[in-house]
Each structure stands twice: as C-alpha cells, then as structure tokens.
Design a protein around this motif. Structure first.
Motif, PDB file in Angstrom:
ATOM      1  N   ASP A  34      -4.041   2.986   6.101  1.00 61.00           N
ATOM      2  CA  ASP A  34      -4.567   3.628   5.120  1.00 61.00           C
ATOM      3  C   ASP A  34      -3.711   3.610   3.641  1.00 61.00           C
ATOM      4  OD1 ASP A  34      -6.045   5.368   3.400  1.00 61.00           O
ATOM      5  OD2 ASP A  34      -6.332   6.790   5.073  1.00 61.00           O
ATOM      6  N   SER A  35      -4.485   3.208   2.555  1.00 65.01           N
ATOM      7  CA  SER A  35      -3.853   3.312   1.376  1.00 65.01           C
ATOM      8  C   SER A  35      -3.528   4.755   0.614  1.00 65.01           C
ATOM      9  CB  SER A  35      -4.450   2.219   0.564  1.00 65.01           C
ATOM     10  OG  SER A  35      -4.475   0.959   1.045  1.00 65.01           O
ATOM     11  N   GLY A  36      -4.452   5.617   1.120  1.00 64.18           N
ATOM     12  CA  GLY A  36      -4.358   6.839   0.461  1.00 64.18           C
ATOM     13  C   GLY A  36      -5.410   6.873  -0.914  1.00 64.18           C
ATOM     14  N   HIS A  37      -5.800   8.041  -1.104  1.00 62.77           N
ATOM     15  CA  HIS A  37      -6.681   8.170  -2.664  1.00 62.77           C
ATOM     16  C   HIS A  37      -5.629   8.923  -3.556  1.00 62.77           C
ATOM     17  CE1 HIS A  37     -10.097   8.645  -4.858  1.00 62.77           C
ATOM     18  NE2 HIS A  37     -10.089   9.717  -4.845  1.00 62.77           N
ATOM     19  N   GLY A  38      -5.509   8.327  -4.740  1.00 55.83           N
ATOM     20  CA  GLY A  38      -5.042   9.009  -5.977  1.00 55.83           C
ATOM     21  C   GLY A  38      -4.395   7.753  -6.709  1.00 55.83           C
ATOM     22  N   ALA A  39      -3.621   8.319  -7.661  1.00 60.23           N
ATOM     23  CA  ALA A  39      -2.620   7.320  -8.704  1.00 60.23           C
ATOM     24  C   ALA A  39      -1.883   6.648  -8.036  1.00 60.23           C
ATOM     25  CB  ALA A  39      -2.387   8.287  -9.884  1.00 60.23           C
ATOM     26  N   ILE A  40      -1.309   6.880  -6.901  1.00 62.63           N
ATOM     27  CA  ILE A  40       0.017   6.463  -6.399  1.00 62.63           C
ATOM     28  C   ILE A  40      -0.478   5.617  -4.972  1.00 62.63           C
ATOM     29  CG2 ILE A  40       2.324   6.668  -5.448  1.00 62.63           C
ATOM     30  CD1 ILE A  40       2.474   9.193  -7.107  1.00 62.63           C
ATOM     31  N   LEU A  41      -0.173   4.328  -5.139  1.00 63.52           N
ATOM     32  CA  LEU A  41      -0.385   3.613  -3.833  1.00 63.52           C
ATOM     33  C   LEU A  41       1.215   3.654  -3.105  1.00 63.52           C
ATOM     34  CD1 LEU A  41      -1.844   1.919  -1.890  1.00 63.52           C
ATOM     35  CD2 LEU A  41      -1.513  -0.167  -3.449  1.00 63.52           C
ATOM     36  N   HIS A  42       1.366   4.178  -2.270  1.00 62.90           N
ATOM     37  CA  HIS A  42       2.798   4.153  -1.527  1.00 62.90           C
ATOM     38  C   HIS A  42       3.266   2.952  -0.936  1.00 62.90           C
ATOM     39  CE1 HIS A  42       2.927   8.581  -2.295  1.00 62.90           C
ATOM     40  NE2 HIS A  42       1.432   8.613  -1.845  1.00 62.90           N
ATOM     41  N   PRO A  43       4.419   2.928  -0.791  1.00 57.58           N
ATOM     42  CA  PRO A  43       5.120   1.808  -0.069  1.00 57.58           C
ATOM     43  C   PRO A  43       4.504   1.459   1.323  1.00 57.58           C
ATOM     44  CG  PRO A  43       6.832   3.147  -1.013  1.00 57.58           C
ATOM     45  CD  PRO A  43       5.454   3.870  -1.046  1.00 57.58           C
ATOM     46  N   GLU A  44       4.717   0.368   1.922  1.00 58.93           N
ATOM     47  CA  GLU A  44       4.252  -0.072   3.349  1.00 58.93           C
ATOM     48  C   GLU A  44       4.669   1.016   4.263  1.00 58.93           C
ATOM     49  OE1 GLU A  44       1.792  -1.681   2.627  1.00 58.93           O
ATOM     50  OE2 GLU A  44       1.826  -3.554   1.468  1.00 58.93           O
ATOM     51  N   PRO A  45       4.230   1.050   5.097  1.00 62.94           N
ATOM     52  CA  PRO A  45       4.678   1.546   6.550  1.00 62.94           C
ATOM     53  C   PRO A  45       5.622   0.551   7.244  1.00 62.94           C
ATOM     54  CG  PRO A  45       2.234   1.656   6.888  1.00 62.94           C
ATOM     55  CD  PRO A  45       2.646   1.128   5.433  1.00 62.94           C
ATOM     56  N   PRO A  46       6.371   0.510   8.025  1.00 66.20           N
ATOM     57  CA  PRO A  46       7.240  -0.260   8.479  1.00 66.20           C
ATOM     58  C   PRO A  46       6.551  -1.451   9.471  1.00 66.20           C
ATOM     59  CG  PRO A  46       7.646   1.654   9.642  1.00 66.20           C
ATOM     60  CD  PRO A  46       7.069   2.077   8.532  1.00 66.20           C
ATOM     61  N   ASP A  47       5.489  -1.055   9.915  1.00 70.04           N
ATOM     62  CA  ASP A  47       4.789  -1.889  10.921  1.00 70.04           C
ATOM     63  C   ASP A  47       3.510  -2.595  10.518  1.00 70.04           C
ATOM     64  OD1 ASP A  47       3.801   0.561  10.748  1.00 70.04           O
ATOM     65  OD2 ASP A  47       2.893   0.389  12.899  1.00 70.04           O
ATOM     66  N   ARG A  48       2.932  -2.040   9.280  1.00 72.78           N
ATOM     67  CA  ARG A  48       1.591  -2.639   8.718  1.00 72.78           C
ATOM     68  C   ARG A  48       1.618  -2.691   7.307  1.00 72.78           C
ATOM     69  NH1 ARG A  48      -2.599   1.329  11.155  1.00 72.78           N
ATOM     70  NH2 ARG A  48      -0.988   2.882  10.809  1.00 72.78           N
ATOM     71  N   THR A  49       0.482  -3.584   6.720  1.00 74.71           N
ATOM     72  CA  THR A  49       0.181  -3.515   5.482  1.00 74.71           C
ATOM     73  C   THR A  49      -0.937  -2.576   5.102  1.00 74.71           C
ATOM     74  OG1 THR A  49       0.529  -6.028   5.144  1.00 74.71           O
ATOM     75  CG2 THR A  49      -0.759  -4.953   3.569  1.00 74.71           C
ATOM     76  N   ARG A  50      -0.626  -1.914   3.743  1.00 78.07           N
ATOM     77  CA  ARG A  50      -1.796  -0.846   3.426  1.00 78.07           C
ATOM     78  C   ARG A  50      -3.001  -1.702   3.172  1.00 78.07           C
ATOM     79  NH1 ARG A  50      -0.111   4.034   3.601  1.00 78.07           N
ATOM     80  NH2 ARG A  50       2.128   4.404   3.363  1.00 78.07           N
ATOM     81  N   PHE A  51      -4.257  -1.315   3.416  1.00 77.64           N
ATOM     82  CA  PHE A  51      -5.509  -1.949   3.108  1.00 77.64           C
ATOM     83  C   PHE A  51      -5.485  -2.318   1.897  1.00 77.64           C
ATOM     84  CE2 PHE A  51     -10.232  -2.384   3.508  1.00 77.64           C
ATOM     85  CZ  PHE A  51     -10.266  -3.582   3.940  1.00 77.64           C
TER      86      PHE A  51
END
Length: 241
Positions: A34-51
């Motif tokens: 999940d990329s989350g909703h809001g102004a900030i796109l957080h760094p990738e988790p260790p095992d996956r790419t954010r959509f």
C-alpha cells in the motif's frame, strides 16, 4: 498489509472475508505494498514495492495474465480521480486500462460516485464533526461530475451484501483512521435501516463512467467474480487495492 509471502495477515484475511460476502470466487494479491494516502509517499518496505512506485507495464502484465485466465468480458476499475484521490486507486485505473488492452478485454467500466451530492454530504458531515480530517475542497474535485456518468445499476436488493463487504474490514472500523467514522456509520445499522439510508449515501446504485461512451443499462446478476488486491471471474474482474 504485511509481507507478500504471508497469506494470513489481518488485511488479507479481511479482504477474503469481504470478497466472500460478495460471492467472489477468487482473490489474487499481486504482491505490491500500500502506498498510503496523503502528501508523503513513504520509503519501500524491505520485501515489496509500493504500488504507487510500481512500473505500470510490469503491473499491467501481471493483471493481464489473470484477465486472460478468467476470459474476462468486463473489467471494473476506478474513475480518473481514483475516487477520493488515493494514489493507489489512480494507479489501479492506469494499470487496469493498460491490462485490458493487453488482454483484449472488450469493455472497461470505472466505478465512481456523483461528485456534487458527495461534496454536499462531506460538507455536512464535517459540520457534524464526523469527517474533520477530510478536505471538503478536495472532495469537490473528487469522483465524477453527474453529467459525465454513463451507467447506473440498481443494487438495492443486495443491501445485505453491500453492507457486509466493508464490515469485514474490521481494522478500518476499529482503528482510529480518518475513514473509520464513515465505516461505522455504514456498517453498524441493521440491514433494513442501512437499505433506507442508501438513497442518502450516494444512492442505491452502482455508478460507472465509461470514458465518454453512450449511456446505457447493465443488468446486475449474482454470479462468481474475481477480485485482485494490489490492482486488481468468470466474466467480471474487479480491480482494487
């Protein structure tokens, strides 16, 4: 939603329960975070790419494989705004549109809501202190103008399933997220009461925009469908995050 390899994370379990309530026969998780909703796109988790950072062509190819397997005749996706503007919903639309071309799906409809009444509902709920964390100005640019909507499907007789599906997402109801108040309003009344409320909460219909196609009717039947999580049955696949 946890590591993609973990099939029993709470959000995935909720997704399966929600799909079951709708009669969906297959749920596929494509492995994006999940990329989350809001102004900030957080760094990738260790095992996956954010959509939100996924390569469109790669994600589209993954979805196209499923569309071919299911011999899909109709793909349901999001409108151009991703509904209320979630970046992953916007990406679902982009990926779904491309995947439909790759797989030769003849028809794509974009699930949406009529913008004008939604903006009024949000403004009223903000005044009541229910949706304080939503920007009413942003909602006036969300979803789709009434004049651009091409198809409406009456789903009043499916009120029980319509309410049960979001109710399965307990983490979105019980945790202090900004959508939680709305989820509680929609999922806690008895089904007969919820059915009566449906005309007040954009309507007893599923509303679609088909990119300028002529207005028309689609008969709503109950039969197995597929859903994919992290974009996207027998004849219909719903692409969603």
């Amino acid at each position: 939603m946890g590591p993609a390899s973990d099939g029993d994370t709470p959000r995935l379990a909720e997704l399966r329960a929600s799909a079951k309530a709708l009669g969906v026969h297959r749920v596929v998780h494509l492995g994006y975070a999940d990329s989350g909703h809001g102004a900030i796109l957080h760094p990738e988790p260790p095992d996956r790419t954010r959509f939100g950072r996924a390569e469109t062509e790669d994600a589209s190819e993954r979805l196209a494989v499923i569309l071919r397997e299911e011999k899909v005749a109709l793909l349901l996706s999001y409108d151009a705004n991703g509904g209320y503007g979630h970046r992953d919903h916007v990406r679902v639309r982009e990926v779904g549109k491309r995947a439909a071309r790759l797989a030769g799906v003849p028809r794509v409809l974009e699930a949406t809501l009529p913008r004008e009444p939604i903006a009024k509902v949000v403004s009223a709920l903000r005044l009541m202190g229910v949706l304080c964390r939503y920007d009413s100005r942003a909602m006036r640019a969300a979803y789709t103008p009434c004049a651009a909507i091409t198809h409406r499907i009456n789903v009043r007789k499916f009120a029980r399933q319509k309410q049960a599906a979001p109710a399965a997402h307990r983490s979105q109801i019980d945790e202090p997220g900004r959508a939680a108040p709305v989820m509680r309003i929609l999922t806690r009344p008895p089904v007969p009461v919820f059915s009566l409320l449906m005309p007040q909460y954009p309507a007893p219909r599923l509303v679609f925009s088909s990119g300028g196609a002529r207005a028309g009717r689609i008969r709503c039947r109950t039969h197995p469908t597929s859903t994919t999580d992290g974009v996207g049955g027998s004849s219909v696949v719903a692409a969603s995050m």
